[in-house]
Design a protein around this motif. Structure first.
Motif, PDB file in Angstrom:
ATOM      1  N   THR A   1       0.860  -1.172   0.000  1.00  0.00           N
ATOM      2  CA  THR A   1       0.000   0.000   0.000  1.00  0.00           C
ATOM      3  C   THR A   1       0.898   1.224   0.000  1.00  0.00           C
ATOM      4  O   THR A   1       1.634   1.455   0.964  1.00  0.00           O
ATOM      5  CB  THR A   1      -0.912   0.015   1.244  1.00  0.00           C
ATOM      6  OG1 THR A   1      -1.728  -1.160   1.242  1.00  0.00           O
ATOM      7  CG2 THR A   1      -1.797   1.241   1.241  1.00  0.00           C
ATOM      8  N   LEU A   2       0.878   1.988  -1.086  1.00  0.00           N
ATOM      9  CA  LEU A   2       1.769   3.124  -1.198  1.00  0.00           C
ATOM     10  C   LEU A   2       1.091   4.275  -1.924  1.00  0.00           C
ATOM     11  O   LEU A   2       0.226   4.079  -2.774  1.00  0.00           O
ATOM     12  CB  LEU A   2       3.081   2.750  -1.899  1.00  0.00           C
ATOM     13  CG  LEU A   2       3.043   2.300  -3.360  1.00  0.00           C
ATOM     14  CD1 LEU A   2       4.393   2.573  -4.014  1.00  0.00           C
ATOM     15  CD2 LEU A   2       2.748   0.800  -3.448  1.00  0.00           C
ATOM     16  N   ARG A   3       1.508   5.473  -1.541  1.00  0.00           N
ATOM     17  CA  ARG A   3       0.947   6.694  -2.113  1.00  0.00           C
ATOM     18  C   ARG A   3       1.987   7.795  -1.983  1.00  0.00           C
ATOM     19  O   ARG A   3       2.648   7.919  -0.952  1.00  0.00           O
ATOM     20  CB  ARG A   3      -0.338   7.077  -1.374  1.00  0.00           C
ATOM     21  CG  ARG A   3      -1.123   8.230  -2.000  1.00  0.00           C
ATOM     22  CD  ARG A   3      -2.437   8.428  -1.258  1.00  0.00           C
ATOM     23  NE  ARG A   3      -3.273   7.244  -1.324  1.00  0.00           N
ATOM     24  CZ  ARG A   3      -4.112   6.974  -2.315  1.00  0.00           C
ATOM     25  NH1 ARG A   3      -4.224   7.827  -3.318  1.00  0.00           N
ATOM     26  NH2 ARG A   3      -4.834   5.888  -2.291  1.00  0.00           N
ATOM     27  N   PHE A   4       2.130   8.573  -3.046  1.00  0.00           N
ATOM     28  CA  PHE A   4       3.089   9.672  -3.057  1.00  0.00           C
ATOM     29  C   PHE A   4       2.397  10.926  -3.573  1.00  0.00           C
ATOM     30  O   PHE A   4       1.950  10.958  -4.718  1.00  0.00           O
ATOM     31  CB  PHE A   4       4.285   9.295  -3.943  1.00  0.00           C
ATOM     32  CG  PHE A   4       5.377  10.325  -4.045  1.00  0.00           C
ATOM     33  CD1 PHE A   4       5.583  11.282  -3.056  1.00  0.00           C
ATOM     34  CD2 PHE A   4       6.233  10.326  -5.141  1.00  0.00           C
ATOM     35  CE1 PHE A   4       6.590  12.209  -3.157  1.00  0.00           C
ATOM     36  CE2 PHE A   4       7.251  11.257  -5.249  1.00  0.00           C
ATOM     37  CZ  PHE A   4       7.430  12.200  -4.260  1.00  0.00           C
ATOM     38  N   ASP A   5       2.279  11.908  -2.697  1.00  0.00           N
ATOM     39  CA  ASP A   5       1.578  13.153  -3.027  1.00  0.00           C
ATOM     40  C   ASP A   5       0.179  12.861  -3.578  1.00  0.00           C
ATOM     41  O   ASP A   5      -0.266  13.489  -4.538  1.00  0.00           O
ATOM     42  CB  ASP A   5       2.386  13.982  -4.026  1.00  0.00           C
ATOM     43  CG  ASP A   5       1.950  15.439  -4.053  1.00  0.00           C
ATOM     44  OD1 ASP A   5       1.589  15.970  -2.986  1.00  0.00           O
ATOM     45  OD2 ASP A   5       1.948  16.044  -5.149  1.00  0.00           O
ATOM     46  N   GLY A   6      -0.479  11.886  -2.967  1.00  0.00           N
ATOM     47  CA  GLY A   6      -1.840  11.544  -3.332  1.00  0.00           C
ATOM     48  C   GLY A   6      -1.983  10.605  -4.508  1.00  0.00           C
ATOM     49  O   GLY A   6      -3.105  10.188  -4.833  1.00  0.00           O
ATOM     50  N   GLN A   7      -0.880  10.234  -5.147  1.00  0.00           N
ATOM     51  CA  GLN A   7      -0.942   9.360  -6.315  1.00  0.00           C
ATOM     52  C   GLN A   7      -0.558   7.933  -5.963  1.00  0.00           C
ATOM     53  O   GLN A   7       0.404   7.697  -5.237  1.00  0.00           O
ATOM     54  CB  GLN A   7      -0.016   9.869  -7.424  1.00  0.00           C
ATOM     55  CG  GLN A   7      -0.423  11.210  -7.993  1.00  0.00           C
ATOM     56  CD  GLN A   7       0.401  11.562  -9.230  1.00  0.00           C
ATOM     57  OE1 GLN A   7       1.050  10.719  -9.829  1.00  0.00           O
ATOM     58  NE2 GLN A   7       0.358  12.827  -9.622  1.00  0.00           N
ATOM     59  N   SER A   8      -1.330   6.998  -6.491  1.00  0.00           N
ATOM     60  CA  SER A   8      -1.021   5.580  -6.317  1.00  0.00           C
ATOM     61  C   SER A   8      -1.393   4.830  -7.604  1.00  0.00           C
ATOM     62  O   SER A   8      -2.547   4.873  -8.023  1.00  0.00           O
ATOM     63  CB  SER A   8      -1.796   4.995  -5.134  1.00  0.00           C
ATOM     64  OG  SER A   8      -1.454   3.648  -4.937  1.00  0.00           O
ATOM     65  N   PRO A   9      -0.432   4.188  -8.258  1.00  0.00           N
ATOM     66  CA  PRO A   9       0.982   4.126  -7.863  1.00  0.00           C
ATOM     67  C   PRO A   9       1.708   5.431  -8.166  1.00  0.00           C
ATOM     68  O   PRO A   9       1.280   6.191  -9.042  1.00  0.00           O
ATOM     69  CB  PRO A   9       1.531   2.979  -8.708  1.00  0.00           C
ATOM     70  CG  PRO A   9       0.690   2.987  -9.946  1.00  0.00           C
ATOM     71  CD  PRO A   9      -0.689   3.377  -9.477  1.00  0.00           C
TER      72      PRO A   9
END
Length: 452
Positions: free
Chosen positions: A389-397
């Motif tokens: 489960t990962l998210r970067f600045d609201g984006q996944s992937p």
């Protein structure tokens, strides 16, 4: 910090690995009262910092801190051709000579007669070479290899055959030549454990996708890290780094060395946390003249909570610290070097560590025109969209992370020009780090660095 669910999953993986290994635990395990020194050898392009959580787990289970040695090899990248000198890179022989010198130093400092060697990836090549060809067999009792490309990453005629990672190279062929009465691939006088993934190690794949040749056979199987004569253990779904740095890898290693399960794979917090490390470039050479400032930050936004809590000019050895930290505080490590500033945001440190190494991030040509650049990175493992489960600045992937497979450990975000300074966060399996953006035009880069 990891969520309760994540920690439970880690513990389950560790317990499963321990149970699998119990039946094949080594004979004559080290005494519980006199633990031998352990030397940890990192992989290609890496540093001692990757062993941080592993060191914490050993300490949390009672292994003395002064018997744990994680080393930094200068120029840790392997040469393109092992026999041809290359600036900023090392040969297999140079790597083994470095390890021999470190082991000799540890033996002298501790008065021990034997050491344990634990290596990740290329570090396994170095260990095998030292044990087999550099006199290590006389002073090494146990070896643990995680994700070691023991038969190469590829074995293709006409394709970089003299590279250290080619299964057809002279280096690899002599390492794997039969030894002893059983024709083992390992030196018989030493106890060996290999840890590998079932099929999720990017460097043990039958297809060449991760080495830039999709659809082409590598002639290497998923079992490439296994060695005849060793105890060979599979850690399901683990990636190339997790087979060394995960709770499951620790549990299997502890079982192998001691003959019993660890008390826990969790990291026990310390009341007093003291941090230190080195400021290094990509070749693990000290960045003398750099400046370090450490700030306590708001965990939700990365905004600084007041003035710097530690400042230091970096000397010729690259070392920084000691810094007395709070074990419940998120920090920003601002490293000024070569005209730029890297802002590294980290989760709280539950225990003391002397391997909090700081490598400045450099802006790339593709970053030109961006108002801010943010890197989200996981040094001790990769991102796997199907597993994590990962998210970067609201984006996944996150950008650059493929929909399948564990082969990317960082994502790079370029924020458009004229955007105001703001918070940006990265989340991975329960660990969340927030930082502030900084002006790229002035040489600033933000790094959100995961611990777990």
């Amino acid at each position: 910090m990891p969520s309760r669910r994540t920690l439970l999953a880690m513990a389950v993986l560790g317990t499963a690995a321990t149970a699998m290994l119990t039946a094949c635990a080594t004979s004559s395990p080290p005494s519980t009262t006199e633990r031998p020194p352990i030397v940890f050898m990192h992989g290609n392009g890496d540093s001692a910092a990757l062993w941080q959580t592993t060191l914490w787990r050993f300490e949390s289970n009672g292994w003395p801190r002064d018997r744990l040695f994680a080393v930094d090899q200068p120029t840790p990248l392997a040469r393109d051709d092992d026999a041809v000198a290359q600036p900023g890179r090392s040969s297999s022989a140079e790597s083994a000579a470095f390890l021999k010198a470190e082991v000799d130093r540890v033996l002298k400092a501790t008065g021990a007669s034997k050491v344990v060697l634990i290596g990740n990836s290329r570090g396994g090549n170095t260990i095998r070479n030292y044990v087999q060809n550099g006199g290590g067999a006389a002073v090494v009792s146990h070896v643990v290899l995680g994700g070691n490309p023991a038969h190469g990453i590829w074995a293709v005629r006409g394709f970089r055959e003299n590279n250290e990672f080619s299964g057809l190279s002279r280096f690899m062929q002599q390492l794997n030549a039969p030894k002893g009465p059983n024709g083992d691939e390992v030196t018989p006088s030493v106890k060996w454990l290999t840890l590998r993934s079932d099929n999720n190690d990017k460097y043990a794949q039958p297809d060449g996708a991760w080495i830039g040749a999709p659809g082409q056979p590598t002639n290497i199987g998923f079992d490439g890290p296994a060695l005849k004569g060793a105890t060979n253990l599979v850690l399901p779904r683990a990636d190339h780094r997790e087979v060394s740095f995960s709770p499951a890898a620790f549990a299997a290693t502890w079982q192998f060395l001691t003959g019993e399960a660890p008390r826990s794979t969790a990291i026990a917090p310390e009341a007093s946390v003291v941090l230190g490390g080195r400021v290094l470039n990509a070749e693990n050479l000290p960045l003398a003249g750099a400046q370090l400032a450490i700030y306590a930050v708001d965990p939700a936004t990365g905004v600084r909570r007041g003035e710097a809590v530690h400042r230091q000019d970096i000397g010729a050895d690259g070392r920084w610290g000691p810094f007395a930290a709070r074990g419940d505080t998120f920090h920003e490590f601002a490293v000024s070097a070569a005209g730029g500033v890297t802002h590294i945001y980290r989760s709280p440190f539950p225990r003391s560590s002397s391997v909090v190494h700081l490598r400045p991030e450099r802006l790339a040509a593709a970053d030109s025109g961006a108002n801010a650049v943010v890197v989200f990175t996981r040094p001790r493992g990769y991102f796997d969209v199907q597993r994590d489960t990962l998210r970067f600045d609201g984006q996944s992937p996150p950008a650059g992370v493929p929909p399948k497979g564990a082969g990317v450990s960082s994502s790079r975000l370029r924020i458009a020009a004229d955007a105001p300074q703001r918070a940006v966060s990265g989340e991975f399996n329960g660990e969340r780090i927030a930082g502030q953006t900084w002006p790229a035009a002035q040489g600033h880069v933000t790094v959100l660095e995961l611990t777990y």
